[in-house]
Design a protein around this motif. Structure first.
Motif, PDB file in Angstrom:
ATOM      1  N   ARG A  45       0.814  -1.219   0.000  1.00  0.00           N
ATOM      2  CA  ARG A  45       0.000   0.000   0.000  1.00  0.00           C
ATOM      3  C   ARG A  45       0.846   1.267   0.000  1.00  0.00           C
ATOM      4  NH1 ARG A  45      -2.853   3.383   3.772  1.00  0.00           N
ATOM      5  NH2 ARG A  45      -4.766   4.174   2.782  1.00  0.00           N
ATOM      6  N   GLU A  46       1.999   1.249   0.664  1.00  0.00           N
ATOM      7  CA  GLU A  46       2.827   2.447   0.754  1.00  0.00           C
ATOM      8  C   GLU A  46       3.165   2.975  -0.633  1.00  0.00           C
ATOM      9  OE1 GLU A  46       4.944   5.528   2.461  1.00  0.00           O
ATOM     10  OE2 GLU A  46       3.876   3.989   3.621  1.00  0.00           O
ATOM     11  N   ALA A  47       3.630   2.086  -1.516  1.00  0.00           N
ATOM     12  CA  ALA A  47       4.024   2.519  -2.857  1.00  0.00           C
ATOM     13  C   ALA A  47       2.824   2.644  -3.793  1.00  0.00           C
ATOM     14  CB  ALA A  47       5.045   1.538  -3.436  1.00  0.00           C
ATOM     15  N   TYR A  48       1.886   1.716  -3.685  1.00  0.00           N
ATOM     16  CA  TYR A  48       0.788   1.624  -4.644  1.00  0.00           C
ATOM     17  C   TYR A  48      -0.283   2.681  -4.394  1.00  0.00           C
ATOM     18  CZ  TYR A  48      -2.637  -0.928  -7.583  1.00  0.00           C
ATOM     19  OH  TYR A  48      -3.543  -1.307  -8.549  1.00  0.00           O
ATOM     20  N   ILE A  49      -0.497   3.007  -3.140  1.00  0.00           N
ATOM     21  CA  ILE A  49      -1.559   3.963  -2.784  1.00  0.00           C
ATOM     22  C   ILE A  49      -0.984   5.279  -2.283  1.00  0.00           C
ATOM     23  CG2 ILE A  49      -3.493   4.409  -1.230  1.00  0.00           C
ATOM     24  CD1 ILE A  49      -4.152   2.450  -3.495  1.00  0.00           C
ATOM     25  N   LEU A  50      -0.237   5.253  -1.207  1.00  0.00           N
ATOM     26  CA  LEU A  50       0.180   6.509  -0.582  1.00  0.00           C
ATOM     27  C   LEU A  50       1.109   7.316  -1.479  1.00  0.00           C
ATOM     28  CD1 LEU A  50       0.689   5.374   3.117  1.00  0.00           C
ATOM     29  CD2 LEU A  50      -1.364   6.277   2.001  1.00  0.00           C
ATOM     30  N   LEU A  92      -3.079  13.995   0.054  1.00  0.00           N
ATOM     31  CA  LEU A  92      -4.484  14.370   0.160  1.00  0.00           C
ATOM     32  C   LEU A  92      -5.199  13.632   1.277  1.00  0.00           C
ATOM     33  CD1 LEU A  92      -5.102  14.667  -3.653  1.00  0.00           C
ATOM     34  CD2 LEU A  92      -5.346  16.525  -1.996  1.00  0.00           C
ATOM     35  N   LEU A  93      -4.781  12.415   1.564  1.00  0.00           N
ATOM     36  CA  LEU A  93      -5.341  11.718   2.723  1.00  0.00           C
ATOM     37  C   LEU A  93      -4.980  12.437   4.017  1.00  0.00           C
ATOM     38  CD1 LEU A  93      -4.743   8.013   1.665  1.00  0.00           C
ATOM     39  CD2 LEU A  93      -6.969   9.064   2.127  1.00  0.00           C
ATOM     40  N   ARG A  94      -3.748  12.930   4.101  1.00  0.00           N
ATOM     41  CA  ARG A  94      -3.357  13.694   5.291  1.00  0.00           C
ATOM     42  C   ARG A  94      -4.134  15.012   5.367  1.00  0.00           C
ATOM     43  NH1 ARG A  94       1.548  11.214   3.918  1.00  0.00           N
ATOM     44  NH2 ARG A  94       2.126  12.887   2.471  1.00  0.00           N
ATOM     45  N   ASP A  95      -4.279  15.701   4.234  1.00  0.00           N
ATOM     46  CA  ASP A  95      -5.026  16.960   4.221  1.00  0.00           C
ATOM     47  C   ASP A  95      -6.486  16.727   4.580  1.00  0.00           C
ATOM     48  OD1 ASP A  95      -2.694  18.178   3.448  1.00  0.00           O
ATOM     49  OD2 ASP A  95      -3.281  18.444   1.343  1.00  0.00           O
ATOM     50  N   GLY A  96      -7.059  15.668   4.020  1.00  0.00           N
ATOM     51  CA  GLY A  96      -8.458  15.372   4.314  1.00  0.00           C
ATOM     52  C   GLY A  96      -8.682  15.027   5.767  1.00  0.00           C
ATOM     53  N   ALA A  97      -7.765  14.255   6.355  1.00  0.00           N
ATOM     54  CA  ALA A  97      -7.895  13.891   7.759  1.00  0.00           C
ATOM     55  C   ALA A  97      -7.761  15.104   8.672  1.00  0.00           C
ATOM     56  CB  ALA A  97      -6.840  12.843   8.126  1.00  0.00           C
ATOM     57  N   ALA A  98      -6.940  16.079   8.260  1.00  0.00           N
ATOM     58  CA  ALA A  98      -6.709  17.271   9.082  1.00  0.00           C
ATOM     59  C   ALA A  98      -7.791  18.325   8.897  1.00  0.00           C
ATOM     60  CB  ALA A  98      -5.353  17.881   8.748  1.00  0.00           C
ATOM     61  N   ALA A  99      -8.551  18.236   7.813  1.00  0.00           N
ATOM     62  CA  ALA A  99      -9.563  19.262   7.530  1.00  0.00           C
ATOM     63  C   ALA A  99     -10.655  19.250   8.594  1.00  0.00           C
ATOM     64  CB  ALA A  99     -10.169  19.034   6.148  1.00  0.00           C
ATOM     65  N   ASP A 100     -10.967  20.419   9.128  1.00  0.00           N
ATOM     66  CA  ASP A 100     -12.031  20.514  10.126  1.00  0.00           C
ATOM     67  C   ASP A 100     -12.928  21.717   9.901  1.00  0.00           C
ATOM     68  OD1 ASP A 100     -10.258  22.489  10.801  1.00  0.00           O
ATOM     69  OD2 ASP A 100      -9.899  21.794  12.854  1.00  0.00           O
ATOM     70  N   ASP A 247      -8.763   0.356  -0.400  1.00  0.00           N
ATOM     71  CA  ASP A 247      -8.335   1.285  -1.450  1.00  0.00           C
ATOM     72  C   ASP A 247      -7.313   0.643  -2.390  1.00  0.00           C
ATOM     73  OD1 ASP A 247      -6.317   1.384   0.485  1.00  0.00           O
ATOM     74  OD2 ASP A 247      -6.251   3.572   0.598  1.00  0.00           O
ATOM     75  N   VAL A 248      -6.635  -0.412  -1.949  1.00  0.00           N
ATOM     76  CA  VAL A 248      -5.787  -1.184  -2.856  1.00  0.00           C
ATOM     77  C   VAL A 248      -6.660  -1.898  -3.888  1.00  0.00           C
ATOM     78  CG1 VAL A 248      -4.131  -3.093  -3.006  1.00  0.00           C
ATOM     79  CG2 VAL A 248      -3.970  -1.433  -1.132  1.00  0.00           C
ATOM     80  N   VAL A 249      -7.787  -2.446  -3.431  1.00  0.00           N
ATOM     81  CA  VAL A 249      -8.749  -3.052  -4.356  1.00  0.00           C
ATOM     82  C   VAL A 249      -9.274  -1.999  -5.326  1.00  0.00           C
ATOM     83  CG1 VAL A 249     -11.000  -4.195  -4.526  1.00  0.00           C
ATOM     84  CG2 VAL A 249      -9.398  -4.854  -2.717  1.00  0.00           C
ATOM     85  N   GLU A 250      -9.622  -0.845  -4.810  1.00  0.00           N
ATOM     86  CA  GLU A 250     -10.167   0.229  -5.676  1.00  0.00           C
ATOM     87  C   GLU A 250      -9.216   0.586  -6.805  1.00  0.00           C
ATOM     88  OE1 GLU A 250      -9.129   4.036  -6.678  1.00  0.00           O
ATOM     89  OE2 GLU A 250      -9.345   4.195  -4.498  1.00  0.00           O
ATOM     90  N   ARG A 251      -7.933   0.796  -6.490  1.00  0.00           N
ATOM     91  CA  ARG A 251      -7.012   1.162  -7.557  1.00  0.00           C
ATOM     92  C   ARG A 251      -6.811   0.005  -8.538  1.00  0.00           C
ATOM     93  NH1 ARG A 251      -0.692   3.259  -7.927  1.00  0.00           N
ATOM     94  NH2 ARG A 251      -0.889   3.702 -10.157  1.00  0.00           N
ATOM     95  N   ALA A 252      -6.771  -1.223  -8.037  1.00  0.00           N
ATOM     96  CA  ALA A 252      -6.628  -2.376  -8.926  1.00  0.00           C
ATOM     97  C   ALA A 252      -7.814  -2.490  -9.874  1.00  0.00           C
ATOM     98  CB  ALA A 252      -6.474  -3.651  -8.104  1.00  0.00           C
ATOM     99  N   VAL A 253      -9.015  -2.251  -9.360  1.00  0.00           N
ATOM    100  CA  VAL A 253     -10.210  -2.293 -10.217  1.00  0.00           C
ATOM    101  C   VAL A 253     -10.156  -1.165 -11.243  1.00  0.00           C
ATOM    102  CG1 VAL A 253     -12.731  -2.104 -10.237  1.00  0.00           C
ATOM    103  CG2 VAL A 253     -11.607  -3.414  -8.444  1.00  0.00           C
ATOM    104  N   TRP A 254      -9.704   0.026 -10.819  1.00  0.00           N
ATOM    105  CA  TRP A 254      -9.565   1.137 -11.754  1.00  0.00           C
ATOM    106  C   TRP A 254      -8.604   0.776 -12.878  1.00  0.00           C
ATOM    107  CZ3 TRP A 254      -5.851   4.074 -14.002  1.00  0.00           C
ATOM    108  CH2 TRP A 254      -6.246   5.274 -14.615  1.00  0.00           C
ATOM    109  N   GLU A 255      -7.448   0.212 -12.547  1.00  0.00           N
ATOM    110  CA  GLU A 255      -6.463  -0.142 -13.565  1.00  0.00           C
ATOM    111  C   GLU A 255      -7.009  -1.201 -14.517  1.00  0.00           C
ATOM    112  OE1 GLU A 255      -2.993  -1.183 -11.286  1.00  0.00           O
ATOM    113  OE2 GLU A 255      -2.214   0.882 -11.406  1.00  0.00           O
ATOM    114  N   TYR A 256      -7.746  -2.154 -13.977  1.00  0.00           N
ATOM    115  CA  TYR A 256      -8.368  -3.196 -14.803  1.00  0.00           C
ATOM    116  C   TYR A 256      -9.387  -2.568 -15.751  1.00  0.00           C
ATOM    117  CZ  TYR A 256     -10.752  -7.657 -15.823  1.00  0.00           C
ATOM    118  OH  TYR A 256     -11.312  -8.763 -16.429  1.00  0.00           O
TER     119      TYR A 256
END
Length: 268
Positions: A45-50, A92-100, A247-256
């Motif tokens: 996940r680190e390389a594929y998603i983050l 963007l995950l960090r920004d989204g988590a910090a957004a309040d 989210d690893v599944v999500e990106r794999a489905v997108w690529e497929y």
């Protein structure tokens, strides 16, 4: 076909599957076929998603923003690849988590558009401008409400709010981009049984091929369909490998789905 039951008390849903996967249609294009989903080990996940990032031209985006709205300040601190800054899912995950606040949510909106279009931006900046122009004074308010919804009532309530007829609906902001916002806002803080995921035309093409469904690739997609997708992704993540996130599944489905779309385009 399977069906999805939404539990109103928790906002979660349960997937009841009667779907049998179908074999991929064979198309003669002179190119290798698309790799079937889940035939290989899940990627890290680190390389594929983050670290899933794209470069963008900030000047083009700034020129199309309305007066009084600037690019997020953190854009200036993004690392550069060649001459362009590079923004990642992890950013963007960090920004989204910090957004309040609604204002912070607008920054995530701008970042999601820049990440979603990359280089060249084509019509991306103009489409983002339409969201502001068609929803005068409502963008910040509705995104702030969406932040609250996804964190207090869950992914499905927030999806319904931004979808057609919803209380947080923003004209010009379709599901392919508002689900990016749900994902960034809610991945680390959502309530209910399912974390939000991105859903766009290539995800739907991949889902249709994997699940023998006939959902419209360009939508619209109902809250029940979003629920089915989240439940299916959760089921597949459990079976793909220990610790695999949805989210690893999500990106794999997108690529497929993207591969299938390109193959069909080449064959036509």
């Amino acid at each position: 076909m399977g069906r999805c039951r939404i539990h109103s008390s928790s906002g979660s849903c349960a997937w009841h599957s009667s779907i049998r996967p179908r074999a991929e249609d064979v198309m003669v294009t002179g190119k290798p076929p698309c790799t079937p989903l889940f035939d290989e080990e899940p990627p890290p996940r680190e390389a594929y998603i983050l670290d899933h990032g794209l470069r963008f031209n900030p000047e083009i985006w700034q020129r199309r923003l309305p007066d009084g709205i600037d690019l997020p300040a953190r854009f200036g601190a993004l690392p550069r690849l060649d001459r362009w800054p590079r923004i990642t899912r992890g950013d963007l995950l960090r920004d989204g988590a910090a957004a309040d606040t609604g204002s912070a949510a607008v920054d995530v909106l701008i970042g999601a558009y820049a990440w979603g279009h990359g280089l060249p931006a084509r019509r991306g900046p103009a489409r983002l401008r339409q969201v502001f122009d068609r929803n005068v004074s409502r963008v910040e308010q509705h995104l702030g409400e969406t932040l609250h919804l996804v964190r207090t009532r869950g992914s499905l309530a927030a999806y319904e709010g931004l979808n057609h007829g919803g209380g947080q609906r923003l004209k010009g902001l379709g599901a392919s981009f508002f689900t990016k916002l749900l994902y960034f806002f809610g991945w680390d803080s959502v309530v209910g049984g399912h974390r939000p995921l991105i859903m766009d035309q290539y995800v739907v093409i991949g889902l249709n091929a994997s699940r023998n469904t006939e959902w419209k690739p360009l939508g619209p997609w109902t809250t029940d369909q979003y629920c089915e997708y989240l439940s299916w992704a959760k089921e597949k993540a459990r079976g793909w490998g220990a610790g695999t996130e949805t989210d690893v599944v999500e990106r794999a489905v997108w690529e497929y789905g993207n591969c299938l779309a390109n193959t069909r385009r080449d064959a036509s």
